[in-house]
Design a protein around this motif. Structure first.
Motif, PDB file in Angstrom:
ATOM      1  N   GLN A   1       1.385  -1.537  -0.016  1.00  0.00           N
ATOM      2  CA  GLN A   1       0.149  -0.050  -0.116  1.00  0.00           C
ATOM      3  C   GLN A   1       0.693   1.245   0.193  1.00  0.00           C
ATOM      4  O   GLN A   1       0.385   2.461  -0.209  1.00  0.00           O
ATOM      5  CB  GLN A   1      -1.021  -0.430   1.570  1.00  0.00           C
ATOM      6  CG  GLN A   1      -1.999  -1.201   1.254  1.00  0.00           C
ATOM      7  CD  GLN A   1      -3.192  -0.817   2.624  1.00  0.00           C
ATOM      8  OE1 GLN A   1      -4.281  -1.091   2.160  1.00  0.00           O
ATOM      9  NE2 GLN A   1      -2.755  -0.429   3.694  1.00  0.00           N
ATOM     10  N   PHE A   2       2.158   1.047   0.848  1.00  0.00           N
ATOM     11  CA  PHE A   2       2.921   2.253   0.755  1.00  0.00           C
ATOM     12  C   PHE A   2       3.626   2.645  -0.458  1.00  0.00           C
ATOM     13  O   PHE A   2       3.370   3.362  -0.762  1.00  0.00           O
ATOM     14  CB  PHE A   2       3.786   2.232   1.647  1.00  0.00           C
ATOM     15  CG  PHE A   2       5.053   3.155   2.094  1.00  0.00           C
ATOM     16  CD1 PHE A   2       5.027   4.827   2.783  1.00  0.00           C
ATOM     17  CD2 PHE A   2       5.859   3.126   1.072  1.00  0.00           C
ATOM     18  CE1 PHE A   2       6.285   5.395   3.087  1.00  0.00           C
ATOM     19  CE2 PHE A   2       6.840   4.379   1.215  1.00  0.00           C
ATOM     20  CZ  PHE A   2       7.008   5.131   2.163  1.00  0.00           C
ATOM     21  N   MET A   3       3.634   1.348  -1.076  1.00  0.00           N
ATOM     22  CA  MET A   3       4.965   1.717  -2.914  1.00  0.00           C
ATOM     23  C   MET A   3       3.397   2.124  -3.682  1.00  0.00           C
ATOM     24  O   MET A   3       3.761   2.621  -5.270  1.00  0.00           O
ATOM     25  CB  MET A   3       5.436   0.346  -2.869  1.00  0.00           C
ATOM     26  CG  MET A   3       6.077   0.131  -2.134  1.00  0.00           C
ATOM     27  SD  MET A   3       7.409   1.034  -1.808  1.00  0.00           S
ATOM     28  CE  MET A   3       7.979   0.961  -3.447  1.00  0.00           C
ATOM     29  N   LYS A   4       2.294   1.688  -3.395  1.00  0.00           N
ATOM     30  CA  LYS A   4       1.091   2.320  -4.284  1.00  0.00           C
ATOM     31  C   LYS A   4       0.886   3.746  -4.259  1.00  0.00           C
ATOM     32  O   LYS A   4       0.127   4.386  -5.488  1.00  0.00           O
ATOM     33  CB  LYS A   4       0.215   1.559  -4.382  1.00  0.00           C
ATOM     34  CG  LYS A   4       0.116   0.291  -4.721  1.00  0.00           C
ATOM     35  CD  LYS A   4      -1.110  -0.715  -4.683  1.00  0.00           C
ATOM     36  CE  LYS A   4      -2.876   0.085  -4.510  1.00  0.00           C
ATOM     37  NZ  LYS A   4      -3.999  -0.464  -4.254  1.00  0.00           N
ATOM     38  N   ASP A   5       1.042   3.682  -3.410  1.00  0.00           N
ATOM     39  CA  ASP A   5       1.390   5.594  -2.605  1.00  0.00           C
ATOM     40  C   ASP A   5       2.188   6.730  -3.900  1.00  0.00           C
ATOM     41  O   ASP A   5       2.939   5.781  -4.568  1.00  0.00           O
ATOM     42  CB  ASP A   5       1.708   6.309  -1.828  1.00  0.00           C
ATOM     43  CG  ASP A   5       2.025   7.957  -1.583  1.00  0.00           C
ATOM     44  OD1 ASP A   5       2.048   7.942  -2.064  1.00  0.00           O
ATOM     45  OD2 ASP A   5       0.814   7.490  -0.666  1.00  0.00           O
ATOM     46  N   PRO A   6       1.005   7.463  -4.909  1.00  0.00           N
ATOM     47  CA  PRO A   6       1.668   8.230  -5.907  1.00  0.00           C
ATOM     48  C   PRO A   6       3.198   8.958  -5.500  1.00  0.00           C
ATOM     49  O   PRO A   6       4.020   8.832  -6.746  1.00  0.00           O
ATOM     50  CB  PRO A   6       1.127   9.204  -6.079  1.00  0.00           C
ATOM     51  CG  PRO A   6      -0.550   8.793  -5.645  1.00  0.00           C
ATOM     52  CD  PRO A   6      -0.400   7.949  -4.284  1.00  0.00           C
ATOM     53  N   ASN A   7       3.348   9.200  -4.742  1.00  0.00           N
ATOM     54  CA  ASN A   7       4.517  10.022  -3.679  1.00  0.00           C
ATOM     55  C   ASN A   7       5.425   9.482  -2.437  1.00  0.00           C
ATOM     56  O   ASN A   7       6.121   9.731  -1.867  1.00  0.00           O
ATOM     57  CB  ASN A   7       4.042  11.665  -3.080  1.00  0.00           C
ATOM     58  CG  ASN A   7       3.234  12.126  -3.553  1.00  0.00           C
ATOM     59  OD1 ASN A   7       3.563  12.646  -5.317  1.00  0.00           O
ATOM     60  ND2 ASN A   7       2.496  13.215  -3.373  1.00  0.00           N
ATOM     61  N   HIS A   8       5.435   7.844  -3.146  1.00  0.00           N
ATOM     62  CA  HIS A   8       6.162   7.411  -2.467  1.00  0.00           C
ATOM     63  C   HIS A   8       7.125   7.346  -2.335  1.00  0.00           C
ATOM     64  O   HIS A   8       8.285   6.815  -1.766  1.00  0.00           O
ATOM     65  CB  HIS A   8       6.436   5.617  -3.068  1.00  0.00           C
ATOM     66  CG  HIS A   8       6.454   4.534  -4.196  1.00  0.00           C
ATOM     67  ND1 HIS A   8       5.437   5.356  -5.909  1.00  0.00           N
ATOM     68  CD2 HIS A   8       7.689   4.129  -3.981  1.00  0.00           C
ATOM     69  CE1 HIS A   8       6.330   4.972  -6.192  1.00  0.00           C
ATOM     70  NE2 HIS A   8       8.136   4.402  -5.817  1.00  0.00           N
TER      71      HIS A   8
ATOM     72  N   GLY B   1       0.099   7.458   8.114  1.00  0.00           N
ATOM     73  CA  GLY B   1       0.043   8.179   6.269  1.00  0.00           C
ATOM     74  C   GLY B   1      -1.383   7.094   6.131  1.00  0.00           C
ATOM     75  O   GLY B   1      -1.908   7.092   5.181  1.00  0.00           O
ATOM     76  N   GLY B   2      -1.653   5.464   7.491  1.00  0.00           N
ATOM     77  CA  GLY B   2      -2.851   4.891   7.030  1.00  0.00           C
ATOM     78  C   GLY B   2      -2.211   4.236   6.163  1.00  0.00           C
ATOM     79  O   GLY B   2      -3.168   2.657   5.207  1.00  0.00           O
TER      80      GLY B   2
END
Length: 117
Positions: free
Chosen positions: A58-65, A88-89
């Motif tokens: 989920q962290f790596m899917k963040d656009p600003n990871h 960050g959730g």
């Protein structure tokens, strides 16, 4: 009761007890048997590992990871990193309102391996 029958019963009972002990030793040592406490602990560890993997994904899917990963790298201890993950959730599993703190810590540890690469 005849003496020879009494002797057979006595040695038969001892053989049964010793055989049961030997079977239990072999079963727990090499047979893969576990107690319920060990099984519960192993299950909890497996669930934590899978939730940590989902958190990292989920962290790596963040656009600003990439930017977030740099921010995470600048934090000096694991407690602050776990707080960063929680804010960050990413630690929340689908359908959860709040995640376990152990998930935050395991997720931060998993992301730390990405930072070191």
């Amino acid at each position: 009761m005849k003496p020879e029958t009494e002797g057979k019963l006595k040695y038969g009972a001892w053989g049964l007890v010793c055989g049961a002990v030997i079977v239990m030793i072999i079963g727990f040592a090499w047979g893969g048997w576990t107690t319920s406490g060990t099984t519960i602990r192993m299950t909890e560890e497996a669930v934590l590992a899978s939730q940590a993997a989902i958190c990292v994904a989920q962290f790596m899917k963040d656009p600003n990871h990439e930017e977030k990963l740099k921010q995470l790298e600048q934090l000096d201890n694991s407690w602050k990193r776990a707080q960063f993950i929680e804010k960050g959730g990413w630690d929340k599993m689908p359908g959860q309102e709040k995640a376990d703190s152990a998930v935050c810590q395991a997720c931060a540890d998993g992301l730390e391996h990405l930072i070191k690469k």
